[in-house]
Design a protein around this motif. Sequence first.
Motif, PDB file in Angstrom:
ATOM      1  N   THR A   1       7.967  70.225  17.656  1.00  0.00           N
ATOM      2  CA  THR A   1       9.076  71.001  18.217  1.00  0.00           C
ATOM      3  C   THR A   1       8.564  72.277  18.873  1.00  0.00           C
ATOM      4  O   THR A   1       8.992  72.638  19.978  1.00  0.00           O
ATOM      5  CB  THR A   1      10.102  71.342  17.126  1.00  0.00           C
ATOM      6  OG1 THR A   1      10.593  70.142  16.528  1.00  0.00           O
ATOM      7  CG2 THR A   1      11.275  72.122  17.703  1.00  0.00           C
TER       8      THR A   1
ATOM      9  N   PHE B   1       4.466  68.792  28.371  1.00  0.00           N
ATOM     10  CA  PHE B   1       4.716  67.764  27.362  1.00  0.00           C
ATOM     11  C   PHE B   1       5.347  66.531  28.003  1.00  0.00           C
ATOM     12  O   PHE B   1       4.905  65.394  27.779  1.00  0.00           O
ATOM     13  CB  PHE B   1       5.633  68.325  26.264  1.00  0.00           C
ATOM     14  CG  PHE B   1       5.814  67.429  25.076  1.00  0.00           C
ATOM     15  CD1 PHE B   1       5.111  67.656  23.901  1.00  0.00           C
ATOM     16  CD2 PHE B   1       6.701  66.363  25.105  1.00  0.00           C
ATOM     17  CE1 PHE B   1       5.275  66.846  22.787  1.00  0.00           C
ATOM     18  CE2 PHE B   1       6.874  65.538  24.006  1.00  0.00           C
ATOM     19  CZ  PHE B   1       6.154  65.778  22.838  1.00  0.00           C
ATOM     20  N   LEU B   2       6.371  66.737  28.803  1.00  0.00           N
ATOM     21  CA  LEU B   2       7.067  65.614  29.427  1.00  0.00           C
ATOM     22  C   LEU B   2       6.200  64.928  30.470  1.00  0.00           C
ATOM     23  O   LEU B   2       6.260  63.708  30.644  1.00  0.00           O
ATOM     24  CB  LEU B   2       8.382  66.095  30.032  1.00  0.00           C
ATOM     25  CG  LEU B   2       9.427  66.572  29.025  1.00  0.00           C
ATOM     26  CD1 LEU B   2      10.659  67.114  29.741  1.00  0.00           C
ATOM     27  CD2 LEU B   2       9.827  65.452  28.073  1.00  0.00           C
TER      28      LEU B   2
ATOM     29  N   ARG C   1       7.345  72.566  27.617  1.00  0.00           N
ATOM     30  CA  ARG C   1       8.223  71.435  27.905  1.00  0.00           C
ATOM     31  C   ARG C   1       7.748  70.619  29.107  1.00  0.00           C
ATOM     32  O   ARG C   1       7.658  69.391  29.023  1.00  0.00           O
ATOM     33  CB  ARG C   1       9.652  71.932  28.136  1.00  0.00           C
ATOM     34  CG  ARG C   1      10.643  70.823  28.481  1.00  0.00           C
ATOM     35  CD  ARG C   1      12.053  71.372  28.562  1.00  0.00           C
ATOM     36  NE  ARG C   1      12.178  72.400  29.559  1.00  0.00           N
ATOM     37  CZ  ARG C   1      12.476  72.176  30.846  1.00  0.00           C
ATOM     38  NH1 ARG C   1      12.647  70.937  31.272  1.00  0.00           N
ATOM     39  NH2 ARG C   1      12.594  73.183  31.695  1.00  0.00           N
TER      40      ARG C   1
ATOM     41  N   PHE D   1       6.768  71.433  22.117  1.00  0.00           N
ATOM     42  CA  PHE D   1       7.712  71.005  23.150  1.00  0.00           C
ATOM     43  C   PHE D   1       8.442  72.200  23.747  1.00  0.00           C
ATOM     44  O   PHE D   1       8.589  72.317  24.972  1.00  0.00           O
ATOM     45  CB  PHE D   1       8.726  70.022  22.559  1.00  0.00           C
ATOM     46  CG  PHE D   1       9.762  69.555  23.550  1.00  0.00           C
ATOM     47  CD1 PHE D   1       9.490  68.514  24.420  1.00  0.00           C
ATOM     48  CD2 PHE D   1      11.002  70.171  23.622  1.00  0.00           C
ATOM     49  CE1 PHE D   1      10.426  68.096  25.350  1.00  0.00           C
ATOM     50  CE2 PHE D   1      11.952  69.761  24.545  1.00  0.00           C
ATOM     51  CZ  PHE D   1      11.663  68.722  25.415  1.00  0.00           C
TER      52      PHE D   1
END
Length: 241
Positions: free
Chosen positions: A222, A232-233, A229, A225
């Motif tokens: 968490t 990570f994606l 973000r 992320f």
Amino acid sequence: MFLKKVTLLKEKIQTFNLYPFSIPAIKSLDEIKIDRNVTFFVGENGSGKSTLLEAIADKCGFNTAGGGRNNSYDVYETDSELSQFIRLSWMPKVTNGFFLRAESFYHFATHIDEVDENGFKDYGGKSLLQQSHGESFLSLFLNRFNGEAIYLLDEPEAALSPARQLTLLKIIHDLETQGDSQFIIATHSPILLGYPEADIYSFDNGEISKINYEDTDHYSITKYFLENRKRFLHELFKEDE
């Protein structure tokens, strides 16, 4: 605290090749010592955390579909096979408490609608079925949970927004700091796991072991992320490119 220790009676188990004894974390279990009023079970799906929590609930005499000792209703086969092979050590033993099973909460709420005769006094004065899923959870926590009891919660975050999870933390704190309520909670929520001074037992890697909050996957994934973000994606989706 009331429940002090959970022991697996290995000498009574004929084979570890069948479920639930074949679950690696259960197979490796000797005993779990409960040293805090608030204890968390964490682990991947299928790791055995809910299986053990259900067995504890069954051993306490709670309905394993959800409820306390006086909530008798049939949903499906609710006997826990594992409960026959664990021993609970108490000091002192309590009979008051509740087992919340998020996945079968609707059946519990339906049962209460069928048997309630006091205007849902224990649930905020309103049928649980006439509230949203999250509202009904909070009504239960706020009105039925009280002192000198043990509360076993299986993924209570399932119906709660992040803000409502914080409300649950406050409810737990208010009851726990009075010194006469104990909680054992199976969860995936990094918010709930942040409860101060709680013990966290991980069921991953084929064993049950105590772990620090910051070392849980729930926290680290968490945190990464939220802080990274886009990266990570990108890493997650690049295999599809």
